[in-house]
Design an enzyme around this catalytic site. Sequence first.
Site, mmCIF file in Angstrom:
data_model
loop_
_atom_site.group_PDB
_atom_site.id
_atom_site.type_symbol
_atom_site.label_atom_id
_atom_site.label_comp_id
_atom_site.label_asym_id
_atom_site.label_seq_id
_atom_site.Cartn_x
_atom_site.Cartn_y
_atom_site.Cartn_z
ATOM 1 N N LYS A 179 -23.356 -12.166 0.419
ATOM 2 C CA LYS A 179 -23.656 -12.388 1.826
ATOM 3 C C LYS A 179 -25.094 -12.061 2.225
ATOM 4 O O LYS A 179 -25.708 -11.150 1.722
ATOM 5 C CB LYS A 179 -22.714 -11.559 2.716
ATOM 6 N N LYS A 186 -30.632 5.437 36.842
ATOM 7 C CA LYS A 186 -31.532 5.662 35.706
ATOM 8 C C LYS A 186 -30.971 5.214 34.375
ATOM 9 O O LYS A 186 -31.668 4.542 33.603
ATOM 10 C CB LYS A 186 -31.924 7.136 35.659
ATOM 11 N N TYR A 202 -30.530 8.281 51.299
ATOM 12 C CA TYR A 202 -30.242 8.688 49.924
ATOM 13 C C TYR A 202 -28.785 9.137 49.801
ATOM 14 O O TYR A 202 -28.258 9.825 50.671
ATOM 15 C CB TYR A 202 -31.162 9.846 49.483
ATOM 16 N N GLN A 213 -28.445 8.493 41.732
ATOM 17 C CA GLN A 213 -28.810 9.089 40.450
ATOM 18 C C GLN A 213 -28.366 8.181 39.293
ATOM 19 O O GLN A 213 -28.919 8.237 38.205
ATOM 20 C CB GLN A 213 -28.145 10.469 40.335
ATOM 21 N N GLU A 267 -27.276 -12.018 15.891
ATOM 22 C CA GLU A 267 -25.969 -11.729 16.474
ATOM 23 C C GLU A 267 -26.050 -10.604 17.499
ATOM 24 O O GLU A 267 -25.389 -10.652 18.543
ATOM 25 C CB GLU A 267 -24.974 -11.340 15.375
ATOM 26 N N ASN A 294 -26.639 -11.925 6.094
ATOM 27 C CA ASN A 294 -26.141 -12.114 7.466
ATOM 28 C C ASN A 294 -27.250 -12.039 8.521
ATOM 29 O O ASN A 294 -28.187 -11.252 8.384
ATOM 30 C CB ASN A 294 -25.083 -11.052 7.778
ATOM 31 N N SER A 323 -23.696 -7.538 2.973
ATOM 32 C CA SER A 323 -22.330 -7.089 3.202
ATOM 33 C C SER A 323 -22.041 -5.915 2.284
ATOM 34 O O SER A 323 -22.506 -5.876 1.149
ATOM 35 C CB SER A 323 -21.353 -8.230 2.910
ATOM 36 N N THR A 346 -26.419 -32.416 22.371
ATOM 37 C CA THR A 346 -25.761 -32.127 23.642
ATOM 38 C C THR A 346 -24.294 -31.958 23.287
ATOM 39 O O THR A 346 -23.809 -32.615 22.344
ATOM 40 C CB THR A 346 -25.921 -33.266 24.673
ATOM 41 N N HIS A 347 -23.614 -31.066 23.978
ATOM 42 C CA HIS A 347 -22.207 -30.754 23.662
ATOM 43 C C HIS A 347 -22.048 -30.321 22.204
ATOM 44 O O HIS A 347 -20.991 -30.517 21.614
ATOM 45 C CB HIS A 347 -21.286 -31.956 23.938
HETATM 46 N N1 ARG Z 1 -31.463 13.872 40.170
HETATM 47 C C1 ARG Z 1 -31.451 13.331 41.485
HETATM 48 C C2 ARG Z 1 -31.541 11.803 41.450
HETATM 49 O O1 ARG Z 1 -31.888 11.287 40.452
HETATM 50 C C3 ARG Z 1 -32.586 13.868 42.252
HETATM 51 C C4 ARG Z 1 -32.364 13.819 43.717
HETATM 52 C C5 ARG Z 1 -31.419 14.861 44.134
HETATM 53 N N2 ARG Z 1 -31.366 14.897 45.543
HETATM 54 C C6 ARG Z 1 -30.364 15.503 46.150
HETATM 55 N N3 ARG Z 1 -30.380 15.455 47.442
HETATM 56 N N4 ARG Z 1 -29.392 16.084 45.498
HETATM 57 O O2 ARG Z 1 -31.236 11.120 42.399
#
Ligand code: ARG
Length: 472
Positions: A292, A334, A326, A331, A299, A294, A286, A164-165
Amino acid sequence: MSDTGAQQPGKALWHGRFAGAPAAELMAFTASLSFDRELWADDIAGSIAHVNGLAHVGLISIAERDAILAALQTVHHEMADGRFVYVESDEDIHTAVERRVTELAGPAGGKLHTGRSRNDQSATDVRRWMKRELMAVAERVVDLMDVLLQRADAAGGVYLPGYTHMQRAQPVLLAHHLLAHGWALGRDVDRLLDALERIDVSPLGAGALAGSSLPLDPDFTAAALGFAARFENSLDAVGSRDHVAEALFVLALVGVNLSRLGEEFVLWTSDEFAFATLDDAYATGSSMMPQKKNPDIAELARGKAGRLIGDLTGFLATMKGLPLSYNRDYQEDKEPLFDAVRQVSLALSAMAGMLATVTWQPERMQAAADAETTAATDLAEWLVQRGVPFREAHATVGSLVQRHLAGEGSLRELVAADRMLGPDAAALVSPGAAVARRTTPGGAGPAAVAEQLARFRRRVAEWREAVASDVR
Ligand code: ARG
């Protein structure tokens, strides 16, 4: 002419309302193809379900359906083989697929997007991608837990200091220490499975935001795509990304847990600790210092957690304050998602390999754990068992530790000579004594750990089944 509905190569999907072509800077800034290509198989699957749905409710003929399905099949082959040729106007994967289907299927291709928007389309693609990829992450977490289980099982009676610590506290079995990380990872699997329940909802049929005047059947397409349910509210279906934020949180937490496991291996493989030696295949050298070896995997497991937290916080900031439904901001869901899944997957596999091959140095661990002072708590508890109030016992042993540290003698000698403790208690100050005395269920001693191992083994089998059975 453009108003036949058939899309022409080189024109934007939405060109009809516009007198001129999009500016190059607009395309450069707004196009998402470079990263949403990752969704190609899900996009085609979504289109297949949508086209079958259109035929199911009579919006397209069987012949039209079959022409579009055949074109989608061709696009699938082209993309799978890397033969697909993208053109400049393909701003995202959805545009690219539809453009090519239209080229291949002729006029029928122009009916593919009937009743659909890229808003419900991309939301559907991402959810479908998440179901598969997050389950694969969960499976990798279970793989790592399996390694921890094997190493814990094989560790037998090896013990090391518990800290601990970052100060030596009480000895614990190595198996106990390894399983502590295992249980934390198990909760991450639970969190992934739980998040997957909320992800498993089809947005297809929500259209741009409000559904459609056409007789679409979102239940049909949801079932065709293997989703557990369809959306309840079209605005929510295209206008929410809390499931992405939740996944990013769970992935960040897996990353944080791996960073903590990694940190222990950075410490344990240092010359100062020397509790463990990495296998050559899982260590790096290294470029300058020939001696070394590593712990770069450990890490980077530590370091990548920062990036995973960034994926989460960056996306939360993107979502904050967005009005329904929307917005193009979405976008931005993703790249952090793809990045987090990829980095966590790589880290899990690398850490599993490193852990499976590491060599323990039990003499070093046990020598550290057998420092006389780690028996102090047991000495106090020995007095408690003879009726001494704990606070008084603590003070008695504390003053012996103080005299020992001042150089008056070994703790064992001082205990043996003490009026309240004496020779029987002094036997507790001997190698391995303290860990053997940890009998609490769930505690660090041999009997409790044997039981814990059996429980962990059962749970890992359950987790294994949960991640395998849900793969679609
Ligand atoms: N590439 C866009 C996205 O991933 C698709 C949807 C586009 N829709 C729009 N109304 N421009 O969100």
